[in-house]
Each structure stands twice: as structure tokens, then as C-alpha cells.
Design an enzyme around this catalytic site. Structure first.
Site, PDB file in Angstrom:
ATOM      1  N   TYR A 168       1.739 -17.393  18.588  1.00 58.18           N
ATOM      2  CA  TYR A 168       0.967 -18.331  17.760  1.00 58.18           C
ATOM      3  C   TYR A 168      -0.050 -19.116  18.600  1.00 58.18           C
ATOM      4  O   TYR A 168      -0.806 -18.519  19.338  1.00 58.18           O
ATOM      5  CB  TYR A 168       1.923 -19.224  16.959  1.00 58.18           C
ATOM      6  CG  TYR A 168       2.887 -18.393  16.148  1.00 58.18           C
ATOM      7  CD1 TYR A 168       2.418 -17.607  15.106  1.00 58.18           C
ATOM      8  CD2 TYR A 168       4.252 -18.314  16.466  1.00 58.18           C
ATOM      9  CE1 TYR A 168       3.275 -16.799  14.371  1.00 58.18           C
ATOM     10  CE2 TYR A 168       5.116 -17.499  15.742  1.00 58.18           C
ATOM     11  CZ  TYR A 168       4.617 -16.756  14.698  1.00 58.18           C
ATOM     12  OH  TYR A 168       5.454 -15.948  13.989  1.00 58.18           O
ATOM     13  N   GLY A 169      -0.027 -20.453  18.536  1.00 56.30           N
ATOM     14  CA  GLY A 169      -1.045 -21.254  19.227  1.00 56.30           C
ATOM     15  C   GLY A 169      -1.043 -21.040  20.738  1.00 56.30           C
ATOM     16  O   GLY A 169      -2.041 -21.283  21.417  1.00 56.30           O
ATOM     17  N   ASN A 193      -0.935 -18.235  22.150  1.00 53.65           N
ATOM     18  CA  ASN A 193      -1.687 -17.005  22.466  1.00 53.65           C
ATOM     19  C   ASN A 193      -3.063 -17.317  23.057  1.00 53.65           C
ATOM     20  O   ASN A 193      -3.680 -16.472  23.693  1.00 53.65           O
ATOM     21  CB  ASN A 193      -1.829 -16.116  21.228  1.00 53.65           C
ATOM     22  CG  ASN A 193      -0.497 -15.512  20.806  1.00 53.65           C
ATOM     23  OD1 ASN A 193       0.417 -15.391  21.623  1.00 53.65           O
ATOM     24  ND2 ASN A 193      -0.369 -15.143  19.543  1.00 53.65           N
ATOM     25  N   ARG A 233       0.849  -1.195   0.000  1.00 52.81           N
ATOM     26  CA  ARG A 233       0.000   0.000   0.000  1.00 52.81           C
ATOM     27  C   ARG A 233       0.884   1.244   0.000  1.00 52.81           C
ATOM     28  O   ARG A 233       1.935   1.278   0.621  1.00 52.81           O
ATOM     29  CB  ARG A 233      -0.900   0.027   1.240  1.00 52.81           C
ATOM     30  CG  ARG A 233      -2.080  -0.926   1.140  1.00 52.81           C
ATOM     31  CD  ARG A 233      -2.992  -0.807   2.341  1.00 52.81           C
ATOM     32  NE  ARG A 233      -2.356  -1.270   3.550  1.00 52.81           N
ATOM     33  CZ  ARG A 233      -1.749  -0.513   4.450  1.00 52.81           C
ATOM     34  NH1 ARG A 233      -1.720   0.805   4.309  1.00 52.81           N
ATOM     35  NH2 ARG A 233      -1.187  -1.026   5.509  1.00 52.81           N
ATOM     36  N   ASN A 266       6.336  -8.556   1.760  1.00 48.66           N
ATOM     37  CA  ASN A 266       4.887  -8.357   1.767  1.00 48.66           C
ATOM     38  C   ASN A 266       4.206  -9.248   0.715  1.00 48.66           C
ATOM     39  O   ASN A 266       3.160  -8.908   0.175  1.00 48.66           O
ATOM     40  CB  ASN A 266       4.550  -6.882   1.514  1.00 48.66           C
ATOM     41  CG  ASN A 266       3.078  -6.566   1.791  1.00 48.66           C
ATOM     42  OD1 ASN A 266       2.486  -7.116   2.721  1.00 48.66           O
ATOM     43  ND2 ASN A 266       2.479  -5.717   0.981  1.00 48.66           N
ATOM     44  N   LYS A 293      -2.757 -10.759  12.621  1.00 46.06           N
ATOM     45  CA  LYS A 293      -4.216 -10.922  12.766  1.00 46.06           C
ATOM     46  C   LYS A 293      -4.666 -12.257  12.168  1.00 46.06           C
ATOM     47  O   LYS A 293      -5.444 -12.988  12.763  1.00 46.06           O
ATOM     48  CB  LYS A 293      -4.971  -9.780  12.075  1.00 46.06           C
ATOM     49  CG  LYS A 293      -4.955  -8.495  12.876  1.00 46.06           C
ATOM     50  CD  LYS A 293      -6.118  -7.572  12.560  1.00 46.06           C
ATOM     51  CE  LYS A 293      -6.168  -7.128  11.122  1.00 46.06           C
ATOM     52  NZ  LYS A 293      -4.957  -6.387  10.710  1.00 46.06           N
ATOM     53  N   THR A 294      -4.156 -12.563  10.966  1.00 45.27           N
ATOM     54  CA  THR A 294      -4.592 -13.795  10.304  1.00 45.27           C
ATOM     55  C   THR A 294      -4.196 -15.012  11.146  1.00 45.27           C
ATOM     56  O   THR A 294      -4.991 -15.930  11.347  1.00 45.27           O
ATOM     57  CB  THR A 294      -3.979 -13.877   8.887  1.00 45.27           C
ATOM     58  OG1 THR A 294      -4.295 -12.665   8.203  1.00 45.27           O
ATOM     59  CG2 THR A 294      -4.531 -15.053   8.112  1.00 45.27           C
ATOM     60  N   TYR A 327      -1.634  -3.426  -6.738  1.00 50.26           N
ATOM     61  CA  TYR A 327      -1.438  -4.099  -5.443  1.00 50.26           C
ATOM     62  C   TYR A 327      -2.763  -4.215  -4.680  1.00 50.26           C
ATOM     63  O   TYR A 327      -3.541  -3.256  -4.620  1.00 50.26           O
ATOM     64  CB  TYR A 327      -0.400  -3.340  -4.592  1.00 50.26           C
ATOM     65  CG  TYR A 327      -0.367  -3.908  -3.191  1.00 50.26           C
ATOM     66  CD1 TYR A 327       0.217  -5.154  -2.952  1.00 50.26           C
ATOM     67  CD2 TYR A 327      -0.996  -3.267  -2.129  1.00 50.26           C
ATOM     68  CE1 TYR A 327       0.182  -5.716  -1.693  1.00 50.26           C
ATOM     69  CE2 TYR A 327      -1.034  -3.822  -0.863  1.00 50.26           C
ATOM     70  CZ  TYR A 327      -0.433  -5.053  -0.657  1.00 50.26           C
ATOM     71  OH  TYR A 327      -0.482  -5.623   0.592  1.00 50.26           O
ATOM     72  N   GLY A 328      -2.971  -5.353  -4.030  1.00 53.16           N
ATOM     73  CA  GLY A 328      -4.221  -5.670  -3.333  1.00 53.16           C
ATOM     74  C   GLY A 328      -4.853  -4.515  -2.575  1.00 53.16           C
ATOM     75  O   GLY A 328      -5.971  -4.099  -2.867  1.00 53.16           O
ATOM     76  N   ALA A 377       0.167  -6.737   9.093  1.00 51.17           N
ATOM     77  CA  ALA A 377       1.294  -7.674   9.208  1.00 51.17           C
ATOM     78  C   ALA A 377       1.784  -7.844  10.650  1.00 51.17           C
ATOM     79  O   ALA A 377       2.968  -8.002  10.895  1.00 51.17           O
ATOM     80  CB  ALA A 377       2.442  -7.254   8.274  1.00 51.17           C
ATOM     81  N   ASP A 406      -9.460  -9.720   9.038  1.00 51.93           N
ATOM     82  CA  ASP A 406      -8.918  -8.373   8.771  1.00 51.93           C
ATOM     83  C   ASP A 406      -9.895  -7.233   9.065  1.00 51.93           C
ATOM     84  O   ASP A 406      -9.475  -6.185   9.507  1.00 51.93           O
ATOM     85  CB  ASP A 406      -8.472  -8.292   7.303  1.00 51.93           C
ATOM     86  CG  ASP A 406      -7.603  -7.080   7.005  1.00 51.93           C
ATOM     87  OD1 ASP A 406      -6.714  -6.777   7.833  1.00 51.93           O
ATOM     88  OD2 ASP A 406      -7.807  -6.427   5.966  1.00 51.93           O
TER      89      ASP A 406
HETATM   90  C1  OXD Z   1      -3.181  -4.574   5.310  1.00 47.27           C
HETATM   91  C2  OXD Z   1      -3.836  -5.750   4.704  1.00 47.27           C
HETATM   92  O1  OXD Z   1      -2.252  -4.011   4.714  1.00 47.27           O
HETATM   93  O2  OXD Z   1      -4.742  -6.313   5.325  1.00 47.27           O
HETATM   94  O3  OXD Z   1      -3.594  -4.208   6.420  1.00 47.27           O
HETATM   95  O4  OXD Z   1      -3.491  -6.128   3.569  1.00 47.27           O
HETATM   96 MN    MN Z   2      -5.264  -5.283   7.130  1.00 46.33          MN
END
Ligand code: OXD
Ligand code: MN
Length: 587
Positions: free
Chosen positions: A488-489, A491, A67, A362, A250-251, A195-196, A247, A273
Site C-alpha cells: 500500500y502506501g 510501496n 469476466r 469480485n 493497480k487501483t 458484468y462490467g 485484482a 486500469d
Molecule cells: C479487470 C478489471 O478484470 O479491471 O481487469 O475489471
Molecule cells: Mn483491469
């Protein structure tokens, strides 16, 4: 008579002059065709059919990998409405400046028209958007990340209640790149980036920047939050939503395989997200995930850090800017302990370690959410899931304890408003620099952040059962630079303490910054962690926090009169408590 959406698309085509226009229906056959178009574009390839069926690798222009916040604008009539944390241009001026970049930008290209829904198709909280784009990669990715096609047209009918988004790759020259938001007319223009986060307009542009604006107008919240359900041994599921900057895991948290599974604690994924949260008639906040896929950061992802996503991304996944093994499988740093021989790097060259990582830091995977073994049975519940806890977290090598609980809603809002984190590769710019990222929304709040804080305070007053607010830091390090907490797990141990707090138990120790668990209150069964590390993780150092408070006050100054008085009062209250603590420790 054309529908309002058809009319807008005609205007977009008149401006960008594509060779042909394709309205997308969202069928499987069409998805295959979009992937073929993407392959024809020359920057994508099909991965090994056996181990990664229907998976693709896309390589973006090397100047277009994250971004770009510097060229992201909130275009409101009044500058004050965008506030001090956003780039601002007046709508007219922005359009005049960027229109020439869009004029004829799709000549010789296909314009894909992507009607889409953000949110479960049947949900009253879902909203319709339409994106036109000249990128097959964007079209195929939107097919994974949203409910795209006929389903959106059927929901919309002849209504004009949709958010239009005009996207063109343009010439991909960074100096011709603009991501413009017009929240007053609920419009998005994005040019010059594939970019996404800049180009999948349903995500950051609609669901967050335009979303925050709509949410304030209409009485709900649009947040940069994962949503998870924590199941206890009795089978009861408690839902939590967590905001961490990009990054920061969260995922991985949302998809975690719990270290306490044998004790009966299990994590279910609702979203990774974004959360759209609506007050329910019972006074709880209900969350839906507006997205249908995960656009996750690949490096660091492996069998240990996120086994669920590893399983999910072996089919129907688009990888972006990862490395490639000689047998046509994707690879990124951290996937395996040793890089395989003969790697091709993310730019398509033979990988030489001295040229940097094989996968871009990224680099991403785009995968349908339903493919995760951890997906919650309620992830598409039209009514959403009731949220019992909000969690804020950042990446802080020092200062922040593993977890603390706010003592009130106002204090919780303060802890979110003062969130700070070391920067990552998700946005262009230096990595590892501390920056304030309130509620993890700094790049995503579509209006004045001071007003956004006020709105948060107001929501707390409106809710009979506001979520409890916690703050976590998985990233604290010792003096040698080693992480103190395994993450990780593991948490889940922290989530379990939150669950205890929600049910009225869970021992705490009161500190000037909030309620920290006593060491005994954390379930550390089966975890090898020294007493010393645990104490270091939970430590609140009054002198360090006093210095932090000075930084916070300076930051608050940026908002002038737009900062709600309650946040000044919270800072004063914490200051007084720190002073006492400093006196008590003789500093
Ligand atoms: C971010 C994403 O940049 O979720 O936050 O891709
Ligand atoms: Mn995000």
C-alpha cells in the site's frame, strides 16, 4: 440521410427488436433517469442518502459476477491472427452462432444508445464508440466510466470512425453467453452477461482487445496499465505506468497516499486500469487514460489500503455485489475489522458467515475518477503524460524479489512476457493458481500474443527515450505464509528507488535476473522492517530461478515460430547467468 452511427443503431434495433430506443445525451438529468430505470429493474437499491448521497447498490445474477474468459472470443479470418492464447472463431461462424441469441433479445425492453469517447474529449488520441444495451445498469455505469452522450456525437460528426458494440443481457443463462470481438471490422457483440468487464464495452472490449489491434495498425500501444505521477520534494512529477493482472492492486497503487509524504513524495492518479500510449515527436511515450471512472475491486479496500478511494466513493457511486448494513450502507470484507451486526449479503439474504463472504470477492465500486483527492491535474491533458518507467508485477508468494530493473528494453520485454501471477476472483475459475499473464494482457490482447511481443520490441527500437522497465512483487511471503512487505502506501519507497534510477542514481546489485536495489538504496525511514525480512524480499535464488526458466521455456513453446527470437535469446542469456550463479553457490 442517417449518419453511419445512426445506420448501425437502426440495424442493431432491427435485430434485437426493442420496445423503445433512447439515445443518451449525457446530461445529469438523464443520468438520474437511468438510475431510476435501474431501480425499477428490481435488482438495485438506493443507499443511505446522508452518508452515501446518490449511491446505489446493484445485485447481479449470482451466476454473472466476473469476466468469463472461456466464452470470450477473438473472431479473425485466420486463426493464427488470434494466436494460441485467445479463443478463436471465424467471424461468419461466430455471427451465425450468436445471432439467434440476439434476435428479438430486447423485446419489451428499452435499447439505450450510448455514444461515448474513450480518452479526454479534446485529445487527438481519443476514440469514439457506441454501445447499444438493454441494461440500465450498464447505461448508468457507462455514464461514469466514459465521456458519454452528446460530446461523443459532436466529436464524431458524420464520420464512420467509431467502434460499435452490441450488448444485451439476453436471459443471463451462462450457457447463452458470448463476448465476441471482430477486430478486422472493429465490432463487438456481447450477450448473456451484465458484468462490467463483459458488458461495459468501452473498457476491456474496446480499449484493450480492439484497442491493441488498432494500436498495432496505427503505431501506438493499448495496455492494461495504471498511470501515476510521482512528485518529488522539488515539485517535479515523473510519470510511470504499471501492468498488474486483475485484482492485484493497480487501483490502490495509482491512488496511494504516500508513506513518504513528509519527505515530499506524493502520488497523483492519472488512471487505474488502462493506458493508451503514443510516441511523441520528442521520442518519449505519452499516456492517456481512456476511462473517466474507476471500476475497482471493493474487498480489502479501507482507510488504510486506499483512503483516497474511500473518500471518493461516498457519493455518485454504483456498488455491485457488496454487502449491506442495516442502516443502508455498503459493506465488504476488509472495510472494517469486524463485520457489523445484521448484514445482508451480496445476494440479498441475511448474512450467515458459514455461507461465505458478505460481499462477493469480485464485488466492485464504479466511481467518477474526478472524485478522487489524488486525481492528477493532468489526468485529462489532451497530450497525455510522458512515461519514464513501465512496471510489471504479479502476485507471487515465492521467487520474485520486491523489485528489480531490467538491463535493457529487450530484457524488460522478456520480464513482461514471462509475468506470472496467482489467479484472483476477477475472472471465473480457480483462485490462487499460478498462471502466466504476459504484460497482464493474457485476457485482453486482441491478436496473436507472439506478434504482440514483437510489436513491443519494435516500439523500443522506435523510441529515442523508451521507459525504463521494472518488475515488482508486493506479495512475497515468508515460510509461515506471512507477507514480507507491508505494501500500500509503503510501496512509494520502491517507486522512489525507481525515480533514483531514472535520474541516474540508486544503487543496485547485479543478479542473473536483473538489477536489484542494495538494501541501503531503499528509503526505509520510519518503516519497521527486520534486516532478515528485507534480505528475504530482495533475494534471488539461482536454483528457484533455474526451475522458473524451465517453465518459461515450456511456455514459450506454445507460440512456435510466432515468438520473437529476441525472447529466446534473453532466456538463454539468463540461463547462462544462472548457471554461473549456481556453480558459484555450489548447487
Ligand atoms: C479487470 C478489471 O478484470 O479491471 O481487469 O475489471
Ligand atoms: Mn483491469
Amino acid at each position: 440521410m442517417p449518419t453511419p452511427m445512426e445506420k448501425w443503431v437502426e440495424e442493431a434495433a432491427a435485430l434485437t427488436k426493442p420496445e423503445r430506443v433512447q439515445w443518451c445525451e449525457g446530461t445529469e438529468g438523464e443520468h438520474e433517469q437511468l438510475l431510476k430505470d435501474m431501480l425499477r429493474g428490481g435488482n438495485s437499491l438506493l443507499l443511505d442518502r446522508k452518508s452515501f448521497p446518490n449511491c446505489h447498490l446493484h445485485r447481479s445474477d449470482p451466476r454473472d459476477v466476473a469476466r468469463t474468459e472461456k466464452v470470450t472470443f477473438i473472431c479473425t479470418e485466420r486463426k493464427q491472427d488470434a494466436g494460441p492464447t485467445n479463443n478463436w472463431m471465424a467471424p461468419q461462424q461466430a455471427k451465425e452462432m450468436v445471432r439467434p441469441l440476439l434476435e428479438g433479445a430486447m423485446k419489451g425492453r428499452t435499447m439505450y444508445v450510448l455514444p461515448y469517447i474513450m480518452g479526454p474529449a479534446e485529445s487527438p488520441f481519443a476514440r469514439v464508440g457506441v454501445e447499444v444495451t438493454d441494461s440500465a445498469y450498464v447505461a448508468a455505469s457507462m455514464g461514469i466510466m466514459t465521456r458519454m452522450g452528446r460530446v461523443a456525437l459532436d466529436r464524431l460528426g458524420r464520420s464512420d470512425d467509431f467502434v460499435p458494440g452490441l450488448h444485451s443481457n439476453g436471459d443471463l443463462d451462462p450457457s447463452h453467453r458470448y463476448i465476441l470481438h471482430f477486430p478486422e471490422e472493429k465490432l463487438i457483440w456481447s450477450v448473456g452477461s451484465g458484468y462490467g468487464g463483459n458488458a461495459l464495452l468501452g473498457k476491456k472490449c474496446f480499449a484493450l482487445r480492439i484497442g491493441t489491434w488498432m494500436a498495432r495498425e496505427e503505431g501506438w500501444m493499448a495496455e492494461h496499465m495504471l498511470i501515476l505521477g510521482l512528485e518529488d520534494p522539488g515539485g517535479r512529477v515523473t510519470y510511470m505506468a504499471a501492468a498488474f493482472p486483475s485484482a492485484c492492486g493497480k487501483t490502490n497503487l495509482a491512488m496511494m497516499v504516500s508513506a513518504l509524504e513528509d519527505e515530499g513524495y506524493r502520488v497523483w492518479t492519472v488512471g487505474d486500469d488502462i493506458a493508451w500510449l503514443h510516441p511523441g515527436p520528442d521520442g518519449y511515450l505519452y499516456a492517456v487514460n481512456p476511462e473517466a471512472g474507476f471500476f475497482g475491486v471493493a474487498p480489502g479496500t479501507n482507510e488504510h489500503t486506499n483512503p483516497n478511494v474511500i473518500e471518493a466513493l461516498h457519493r455518485n457511486t454504483i456498488f455491485t455485489n457488496v454487502g449491506l448494513t442495516p442502516d443502508n450502507q455498503p459493506w465488504w470484507e476488509g472495510l472494517t475489522a469486524q463485520p457489523p451486526q445484521g448484514l445482508i449479503d451480496w445476494k440479498g439474504q441475511a448474512w450467515l458467515p458459514e455461507n461465505g463472504p458478505a460481499a462477493h470477492p469480485n464485488s466492485r465500486y464504479t466511481v467518477p475518477a474526478r472524485q478522487s483527492p489524488s486525481i492528477s491535474p493532468r489526468w485529462e491533458d489532451p497530450a497525455g503524460v510522458p512515461i519514464s518507467a513501465f512496471i510489471f508485477g504479479g502476485r507471487r508468494a515465492k521467487l520474485e524479489p520486491l523489485v528489480y530493473e531490467a538491463t535493457s528494453w529487450e530484457h524488460g520485454v522478456y520480464s513482461g512476457a514471462t509475468l506470472a501471477s496467482e489467479t484472483t476472483a476477477a475472472a471465473t475459475g480457480a483462485v490462487g493458481v499460478l498462471r502466466r499473464d504476459p504484460m497482464a494482457m493474457l485476457p485482453f490482447c486482441g491478436y496473436n500474443m507472439g506478434h504482440y511481443f514483437s510489436y513491443w520490441l519494435e516500439m523500443g527500437r522506435r523510441l529515442a527515450h523508451p521507459p525504463r522497465i521494472f518488475h515488482v512483487n508486493w506479495f512475497r511471503k515468508d515460510s509461515e505464509g506471512r507477507y514480507l512487505w507491508p505494501g500500500y502506501g509503503e510501496n512509494v519507497r520502491v517507486l522512489k528507488w525507481m525515480l533514483d534510477r531514472i535520474s541516474g542514481a540508486g544503487e543496485t546489485h547485479e543478479t542473473p535476473i536483473g538489477l536489484v536495489p542494495t538494501p541501503a538504496a531503499l528509503d526505509l525511514n520510519g518503516l519497521d522492517i527486520s534486516r532478515q525480512n528485507l534480505e528475504a524480499l530482495l533475494r534471488v535464488d539461482p536454483a528457484d530461478w533455474s526451475a522458473e526458466l524451465e517453465g518459461v521455456k515450456e511456455y514459450f513453446g506454445k507460440f512456435g515460430d510466432d515468438l520473437p527470437l529476441e525472447l529466446h535469446s534473453e532466456a538463454d542469456r539468463i540461463g547462462r547467468r544462472l548457471q554461473h550463479a549456481n556453480v558459484a553457490t555450489g548447487r
